[in-house]
Design an enzyme around this catalytic site. Structure first.
Site, PDB file in Angstrom:
ATOM      1  CG  ASP A  84      -0.282  -0.048   2.530  1.00  0.00           C
ATOM      2  OD1 ASP A  84      -0.131   1.014   3.159  1.00  0.00           O
ATOM      3  OD2 ASP A  84       0.123  -1.146   2.964  1.00  0.00           O
ATOM      4  CD  GLU A 175      -3.505   4.842  10.508  1.00  0.00           C
ATOM      5  OE1 GLU A 175      -2.469   5.122  11.150  1.00  0.00           O
ATOM      6  OE2 GLU A 175      -3.557   4.820   9.263  1.00  0.00           O
TER       7      GLU A 175
END
Length: 279
Positions: A84, A175
């Protein structure tokens, strides 16, 4: 007999000579070290550049984590490998993005598309098209900002990302905790984003988060969604059963990408990865 004044003058001159000699010695030592380093092969510990070129030879700088990463990839050689990226990887030589550590084929690539209400990854469109051209399974994620309105964040993703047959479902990256709302209200916002995006694309999104964050704040509420977990703990040697994707390092090497790369394993077969795609 010299005068005291003359004697002091000589002492001062001698001290200056000694000091100059010391400086010259230091300069010579530093110069020799630099010359030695420049003559060494370009295999170095560099934090911001993992592949370098000298003539026709491209080499990658080994980091302490590489041994563990390679061993883990060998152990799970049957699982599809992916990376990613975002605009932090800058310009990528996509034709070279074929393997991880020159050995393990790249099966899928996930790119950052949007952030918050207005943020857009500067390289998204370029990367998105490039992944299609190299014929890898591709996915696009939204970085969720917990202090911004979830509905507007969903619209930012929808307006920026065109998903079609063969692409991975939309991906929500969460996150951080909020500075202005409770965890329950944050969960409500996340659910709102997921609902809006699922209604638009007609497929259930994937949730990405750190292992600790997901277990402590999300697991009880979002366990029915496919989960992509980041866990870099060297004592973890295989993905847990509930992890569809496992990001096991942020310090991988992929030829064509200048800098360290996140590496992921899909917890299933290649056929199961294909089944997860939008149809």
């Amino acid at each position: 007999m010299p005068s005291k004044k003359t004697s002091r003058r000589k002492q001062s001159h001698n001290s200056a000579t000694v000091a100059a000699a010391k400086v010259l010695g230091v300069v010579l030592v530093v110069t020799m070290v630099l010359v030695f380093m420049l003559r060494r092969p370009l295999i170095r510990f560099v934090s911001n550049a993992r592949w370098l070129q000298r003539g026709a030879t491209v080499v990658w700088s080994k980091l302490p984590s590489d041994k563990r990463n390679i061993q883990l990839l060998k152990t799970h050689s049957g699982l599809p490998v992916g990376i990613d990226i975002s605009h932090y990887q800058r310009d990528i030589v996509w034709k070279d993005v074929t393997t991880v550590y020159d050995s393990f084929p790249v099966s899928f690539v996930v790119v950052r598309a949007t952030m918050g209400v207005k943020g857009k990854d500067k390289k998204f469109q370029e990367n998105w098209e490039a992944i299609k051209n190299i014929k890898k399974v591709r996915g696009a994620y939204h970085y969720y900002r917990p202090d911004e309105y979830s509905g507007d964040q969903a619209q930012n993703y929808i307006k920026s990302v065109s998903l079609g047959n063969g692409d991975l479902p939309p991906i929500l990256d969460i996150e951080d905790l909020s500075n202005v709302q409770t965890i329950d209200r944050l969960k409500t916002g996340l659910q709102n984003w997921l609902n809006i995006v699922e209604a638009h694309y007609g497929v259930r999104p994937i949730i990405y988060s750190g292992n600790h964050y997901f277990d402590n704040y999300l697991a009880n509420h979002f366990s029915t969604y496919p989960v992509w977990v980041a866990n870099y703990n060297h004592h973890i040697n295989k993905p847990q059963k509930e992890w569809r994707f496992w990001q096991f390092t942020e310090k991988g090497f992929v030829r064509g990408i200048n800098g360290a790369v996140d590496i992921n394993l899909f917890n299933g077969t290649m056929e199961q990865l294909y089944d997860l795609r939008i149809k």
